[in-house]
Write a protein that holds these residues in place. Structure first.
Motif, PDB file in Angstrom:
ATOM      1  N   ILE A  46       0.866  -1.179   0.000  1.00 32.61           N
ATOM      2  CA  ILE A  46       0.000   0.000   0.000  1.00 32.61           C
ATOM      3  C   ILE A  46       0.901   1.228   0.000  1.00 32.61           C
ATOM      4  N   VAL A  47       0.616   2.155  -0.900  1.00 34.30           N
ATOM      5  CA  VAL A  47       1.355   3.411  -0.977  1.00 34.30           C
ATOM      6  C   VAL A  47       0.405   4.535  -0.579  1.00 34.30           C
ATOM      7  N   TYR A  48       0.847   5.345   0.393  1.00 35.38           N
ATOM      8  CA  TYR A  48       0.069   6.478   0.894  1.00 35.38           C
ATOM      9  C   TYR A  48       0.817   7.777   0.600  1.00 35.38           C
ATOM     10  N   PRO A  49       0.097   8.896   0.531  1.00 37.39           N
ATOM     11  CA  PRO A  49       0.793  10.173   0.328  1.00 37.39           C
ATOM     12  C   PRO A  49       1.711  10.515   1.509  1.00 37.39           C
ATOM     13  N   ASP A  50       1.325  10.105   2.712  1.00 39.51           N
ATOM     14  CA  ASP A  50       2.151  10.329   3.903  1.00 39.51           C
ATOM     15  C   ASP A  50       1.690   9.377   5.000  1.00 39.51           C
ATOM     16  N   ARG A  51       2.424   9.354   6.104  1.00 40.53           N
ATOM     17  CA  ARG A  51       2.152   8.427   7.202  1.00 40.53           C
ATOM     18  C   ARG A  51       0.780   8.646   7.837  1.00 40.53           C
ATOM     19  N   SER A  52       0.289   9.863   7.833  1.00 41.00           N
ATOM     20  CA  SER A  52      -0.974  10.161   8.526  1.00 41.00           C
ATOM     21  C   SER A  52      -2.215   9.865   7.669  1.00 41.00           C
ATOM     22  N   ALA A  53      -2.025   9.545   6.416  1.00 40.97           N
ATOM     23  CA  ALA A  53      -3.168   9.287   5.533  1.00 40.97           C
ATOM     24  C   ALA A  53      -3.872   7.997   5.941  1.00 40.97           C
ATOM     25  N   GLY A  54      -5.180   8.014   5.921  1.00 45.69           N
ATOM     26  CA  GLY A  54      -5.962   6.822   6.219  1.00 45.69           C
ATOM     27  C   GLY A  54      -6.008   5.893   5.028  1.00 45.69           C
ATOM     28  N   PHE A  55      -6.492   4.669   5.267  1.00 46.52           N
ATOM     29  CA  PHE A  55      -6.525   3.661   4.217  1.00 46.52           C
ATOM     30  C   PHE A  55      -7.271   4.150   2.978  1.00 46.52           C
ATOM     31  N   HIS A  56      -8.341   4.901   3.173  1.00 40.99           N
ATOM     32  CA  HIS A  56      -9.140   5.375   2.042  1.00 40.99           C
ATOM     33  C   HIS A  56      -8.389   6.385   1.170  1.00 40.99           C
ATOM     34  N   ARG A  57      -7.227   6.848   1.629  1.00 41.47           N
ATOM     35  CA  ARG A  57      -6.441   7.817   0.857  1.00 41.47           C
ATOM     36  C   ARG A  57      -5.223   7.167   0.201  1.00 41.47           C
ATOM     37  N   ASN A  58      -5.224   5.849   0.070  1.00 40.50           N
ATOM     38  CA  ASN A  58      -4.062   5.202  -0.539  1.00 40.50           C
ATOM     39  C   ASN A  58      -3.978   5.562  -2.020  1.00 40.50           C
ATOM     40  N   LEU A  59      -2.755   5.571  -2.521  1.00 43.45           N
ATOM     41  CA  LEU A  59      -2.489   5.920  -3.913  1.00 43.45           C
ATOM     42  C   LEU A  59      -2.319   4.681  -4.783  1.00 43.45           C
ATOM     43  N   ALA A  60      -1.985   3.555  -4.146  1.00 45.83           N
ATOM     44  CA  ALA A  60      -1.870   2.273  -4.838  1.00 45.83           C
ATOM     45  C   ALA A  60      -2.081   1.181  -3.804  1.00 45.83           C
ATOM     46  N   ASN A  61      -2.779   0.135  -4.201  1.00 44.33           N
ATOM     47  CA  ASN A  61      -3.039  -0.980  -3.297  1.00 44.33           C
ATOM     48  C   ASN A  61      -2.903  -2.292  -4.065  1.00 44.33           C
ATOM     49  N   TYR A  62      -2.004  -3.125  -3.580  1.00 46.48           N
ATOM     50  CA  TYR A  62      -1.802  -4.443  -4.167  1.00 46.48           C
ATOM     51  C   TYR A  62      -2.079  -5.474  -3.087  1.00 46.48           C
ATOM     52  N   ASP A  63      -2.999  -6.382  -3.352  1.00 50.08           N
ATOM     53  CA  ASP A  63      -3.307  -7.480  -2.432  1.00 50.08           C
ATOM     54  C   ASP A  63      -3.503  -8.723  -3.294  1.00 50.08           C
ATOM     55  N   ARG A  64      -2.381  -9.326  -3.687  1.00 50.94           N
ATOM     56  CA  ARG A  64      -2.345 -10.435  -4.643  1.00 50.94           C
ATOM     57  C   ARG A  64      -2.930 -10.038  -5.989  1.00 50.94           C
ATOM     58  N   GLY A  65      -2.958  -8.787  -6.261  1.00 50.39           N
ATOM     59  CA  GLY A  65      -3.462  -8.187  -7.491  1.00 50.39           C
ATOM     60  C   GLY A  65      -3.686  -6.711  -7.234  1.00 50.39           C
ATOM     61  N   TRP A  66      -3.709  -5.919  -8.278  1.00 46.91           N
ATOM     62  CA  TRP A  66      -3.858  -4.474  -8.147  1.00 46.91           C
ATOM     63  C   TRP A  66      -5.323  -4.089  -8.054  1.00 46.91           C
ATOM     64  N   ASP A  67      -5.700  -3.395  -6.977  1.00 50.49           N
ATOM     65  CA  ASP A  67      -7.054  -2.858  -6.863  1.00 50.49           C
ATOM     66  C   ASP A  67      -7.192  -1.715  -7.865  1.00 50.49           C
ATOM     67  N   GLY A  68      -8.059  -1.880  -8.834  1.00 52.47           N
ATOM     68  CA  GLY A  68      -8.260  -0.850  -9.843  1.00 52.47           C
ATOM     69  C   GLY A  68      -7.183  -0.819 -10.911  1.00 52.47           C
ATOM     70  N   GLY A  69      -6.345  -1.818 -10.948  1.00 51.75           N
ATOM     71  CA  GLY A  69      -5.266  -1.867 -11.929  1.00 51.75           C
ATOM     72  C   GLY A  69      -3.988  -1.248 -11.384  1.00 51.75           C
ATOM     73  N   PRO A  70      -2.869  -1.490 -12.054  1.00 51.75           N
ATOM     74  CA  PRO A  70      -1.596  -0.924 -11.606  1.00 51.75           C
ATOM     75  C   PRO A  70      -1.640   0.602 -11.621  1.00 51.75           C
ATOM     76  N   PRO A  71      -0.828   1.242 -10.804  1.00 49.57           N
ATOM     77  CA  PRO A  71      -0.830   2.714 -10.805  1.00 49.57           C
ATOM     78  C   PRO A  71      -0.381   3.265 -12.149  1.00 49.57           C
ATOM     79  N   ASN A  72      -1.001   4.348 -12.565  1.00 49.31           N
ATOM     80  CA  ASN A  72      -0.629   5.012 -13.813  1.00 49.31           C
ATOM     81  C   ASN A  72       0.377   6.135 -13.590  1.00 49.31           C
ATOM     82  N   ASP A  73       0.369   6.695 -12.410  1.00 48.63           N
ATOM     83  CA  ASP A  73       1.259   7.809 -12.065  1.00 48.63           C
ATOM     84  C   ASP A  73       2.707   7.298 -12.020  1.00 48.63           C
ATOM     85  N   THR A  74       3.586   7.921 -12.791  1.00 42.35           N
ATOM     86  CA  THR A  74       4.979   7.459 -12.839  1.00 42.35           C
ATOM     87  C   THR A  74       5.687   7.597 -11.502  1.00 42.35           C
TER      88      THR A  74
END
Length: 100
Positions: A46-74
């Motif tokens: 899970i990639v977050y913008p910062d340590r204080s961000a909640g789960f709903h603010r994740n920028l990428a989430n992989y759990d044996r597969g990409w939620d919503g597909g792989p990140p597009n942001d380089t």
């Protein structure tokens, strides 16, 4: 870039750290798996913008597969790539990841 082990998490180990200013949590196993990113040892990431961000603010989430597909942001892809290189010493094939 540095990661701290936070202890067991299910069957793997939980690591947390900062990569390029983003906060990252990773579940890492001792052996590679077809379910891991790049078929490596990271089965959850899970990639977050910062340590204080909640789960709903994740920028990428992989759990044996990409939620919503792989990140597009380089920038986020670079964070994932650096994390995979850190734990597995390999590169990420994004075309393979998109087919998951």
């Amino acid at each position: 870039m540095s990661f701290q082990e936070k202890g067991p998490w299910f069957m793997g180990r939980l690591f947390e750290g900062e990569v390029d200013g983003y906060f990252v949590q990773a579940q890492v196993f001792s052996e590679p798996s077809p379910y891991g990113i790049a078929e490596g040892r990271i089965s959850r990431l899970i990639v977050y913008p910062d340590r204080s961000a909640g789960f709903h603010r994740n920028l990428a989430n992989y759990d044996r597969g990409w939620d919503g597909g792989p990140p597009n942001d380089t920038r986020i892809r670079t964070v994932v790539e650096k994390t995979v290189r850190h734990f597995d010493g390999k590169n990420v094939d994004w075309s393979f990841e998109a087919r998951r």
